[in-house]
Design a protein around this motif. Structure first.
Motif, PDB file in Angstrom:
ATOM      1  N   HIS A 140       0.829  -1.197   0.000  1.00 14.56           N
ATOM      2  CA  HIS A 140       0.000   0.000   0.000  1.00 14.56           C
ATOM      3  C   HIS A 140       0.869   1.256   0.000  1.00 14.56           C
ATOM      4  N   ARG A 141       0.279   2.360  -0.387  1.00 14.45           N
ATOM      5  CA  ARG A 141       0.971   3.646  -0.323  1.00 14.45           C
ATOM      6  C   ARG A 141       1.507   3.899   1.089  1.00 14.45           C
ATOM      7  N   SER A 142       2.705   4.388   1.170  1.00 13.11           N
ATOM      8  CA  SER A 142       3.383   4.703   2.438  1.00 13.11           C
ATOM      9  C   SER A 142       3.766   3.471   3.239  1.00 13.11           C
ATOM     10  N   HIS A 143       3.577   2.283   2.696  1.00 23.26           N
ATOM     11  CA  HIS A 143       3.937   1.040   3.368  1.00 23.26           C
ATOM     12  C   HIS A 143       5.013   0.304   2.562  1.00 23.26           C
ATOM     13  N   GLY A 144       5.832  -0.479   3.257  1.00 23.05           N
ATOM     14  CA  GLY A 144       6.822  -1.302   2.580  1.00 23.05           C
ATOM     15  C   GLY A 144       7.716  -0.496   1.664  1.00 23.05           C
ATOM     16  N   ASP A 162      -5.799   3.053  -5.660  1.00 26.16           N
ATOM     17  CA  ASP A 162      -4.536   2.336  -5.869  1.00 26.16           C
ATOM     18  C   ASP A 162      -4.786   0.908  -6.332  1.00 26.16           C
ATOM     19  N   LEU A 163      -5.749   0.258  -5.688  1.00 26.15           N
ATOM     20  CA  LEU A 163      -6.078  -1.117  -6.062  1.00 26.15           C
ATOM     21  C   LEU A 163      -6.535  -1.167  -7.511  1.00 26.15           C
ATOM     22  N   ARG A 164      -7.323  -0.201  -7.917  1.00 21.86           N
ATOM     23  CA  ARG A 164      -7.768  -0.147  -9.312  1.00 21.86           C
ATOM     24  C   ARG A 164      -6.583   0.046 -10.253  1.00 21.86           C
ATOM     25  N   SER A 165      -5.611   0.852  -9.844  1.00 24.10           N
ATOM     26  CA  SER A 165      -4.417   1.051 -10.672  1.00 24.10           C
ATOM     27  C   SER A 165      -3.624  -0.238 -10.822  1.00 24.10           C
TER      28      SER A 165
END
Length: 395
Positions: A140-144, A162-165
């Motif tokens: 996810h954004r800002s994670h990992g 994001d999931l759609r992207s």
């Protein structure tokens, strides 16, 4: 304890991560950790054993650019021409490595089921080759390894976008199965609300692991009055965002306190491996405190109850731990009530990290889901083929 400490302490299980990181009881927690490790040794479980987390190789690694400039880290396993694409969305403060056992257990023919028919025998019996999935994991954004989101963009709507992207990039065509844990499942519900046509036309299956359509009970939501700007949530977010160094110092000086809290919130079984706790603790502890704080409001305010019916008719598997302290079992049960055709498997004695604490049950549940999704996709393709042949004959 300071006023800030008392405020954070009242925020409940979720924000307890922040409170414990800064204000843990060092001596008591250290003793608890040592006692736990001694119990592990008695069970012949090595606390520091490394099961190979972060060591799994990918067939493909790339990034997906979102419309607001965030680069999402993506890793794939499986052939590009696989019959299904399965996209995994992880939970809050985690990363794609939280799906370690699914990456191991679901790859290969028959969705990782080792009881595959021998190829020569299959040919003699004219049995179709078992289906294989292409597994797609992303941070996810800002994670990992994904980049940080702009200020104000750590919301469920952005996670759904994001999931759609990821879907558009990794699987622009063909049937897709979405699997979400905790916050990842919430993103799936939000995307279903944003684009029900996508789910009706492209989504062949949905796996929901320890998640809910709402984060808090309706009565709790009304008390928090998030839409009006609850001051408690504001304070938590502001303190975590403006003074992250305070919490980061607290993390390093109270490691045992944080470790025990991580174990308590993530797992339930007494014999859970110390290596699992270590890995979960490492994922949570390397997530910046300001990132944890930025996502708090959207987690508290999450309510996609109205979007659950959008999954009707789509093969759905619900996996839950009956001892989950983060997303209690009744959240999953409410989803099942709205989707009577969905399957539900409960891991007895398991906590919030059920896919790590009980990977065999989780993988079996997801394998069942993938088989249903594969059968459904094949049936739809066959129906389209018949319609096409009928049209060509002019009948």
């Amino acid at each position: 304890m300071s006023t800030v400490g008392r405020i954070l302490g009242t925020a409940g299980v979720v924000t307890g991560v922040l409170g414990a990181a800064a204000f843990g009881g060092v001596t008591a927690q250290r003793m608890a950790v040592r006692k736990y490790q001694a119990a592990q040794a008695a069970l012949l479980i090595e606390p520091g054993a490394d099961p190979g987390f972060e060591a799994l190789e990918s067939d493909r690694t790339y990034s997906v650019d979102t419309w607001d400039g965030v680069a999402l880290h993506v890793e794939e396993v499986g052939p590009l021409d696989a019959s299904l694409t399965v996209i995994f969305a992880h939970g809050w403060t985690l990363r794609l490595g939280s799906w370690h056992f699914q990456r191991l257990g679901l790859a290969g023919p028959g969705f990782g089921n080792q009881a595959e028919v021998d190829p020569s025998a299959r040919k003699a019996r004219r049995v179709a080759a078992p289906p294989t999935a292409r597994l797609v994991f992303y941070d996810h954004r800002s994670h990992g390894k994904s980049t940080r989101a702009p200020e104000g963009h750590s919301t469920m709507d952005y996670l759904a976008s994001d999931l759609r992207s990821v879907i558009d990039t990794a699987a622009p065509t063909g049937p897709v199965v979405l699997v979400g844990h905790s916050m990842g499942g919430m993103a799936i519900f939000t995307l279903a609300a944003q684009d029900p046509d996508l789910f009706a036309e492209r989504i062949a299956g949905v796996g929901l692991v320890c998640t809910g359509a709402t984060y808090l009970k309706p009565s709790e939501l009304s008390k928090l009055l998030i839409a009006g700007g609850n001051p408690l949530v504001k304070v938590i977010k502001e303190v975590g965002s403006r003074y992250p160094a305070i919490f980061e110092r607290g993390r390093s000086s109270n490691r045992d306190a944080v470790w025990m809290l991580t174990r308590s919130l993530g797992f339930s079984r007494k014999d859970v491996s110390g290596a699992l706790v270590d890995y979960l603790d490492e994922m949570v502890s390397t997530t910046p405190v300001e990132v944890i704080a930025e996502f708090l409001p959207t987690l508290f305010a999450h309510d996609q109850t109205a979007s659950v019916p959008a999954l009707a008719g789509i093969p759905t598997m619900i996996v839950a731990g009956d001892q989950d302290r983060m997303t209690p079992l009744d959240r999953s049960e409410r989803i099942a009530e709205v989707l009577p055709d969905a399957e539900m498997m409960v891991a007895e004695g398991s906590g919030h990290m059920t896919m790590m604490e009980d990977p065999d049950l989780t993988n079996e549940a997801l394998r069942r889901l993938l088989q249903r999704a594969s059968d459904g996709a094949r049936a739809r393709e066959g129906a389209r083929g018949k319609k096409s042949r009928w049209s060509r004959t002019g009948r």
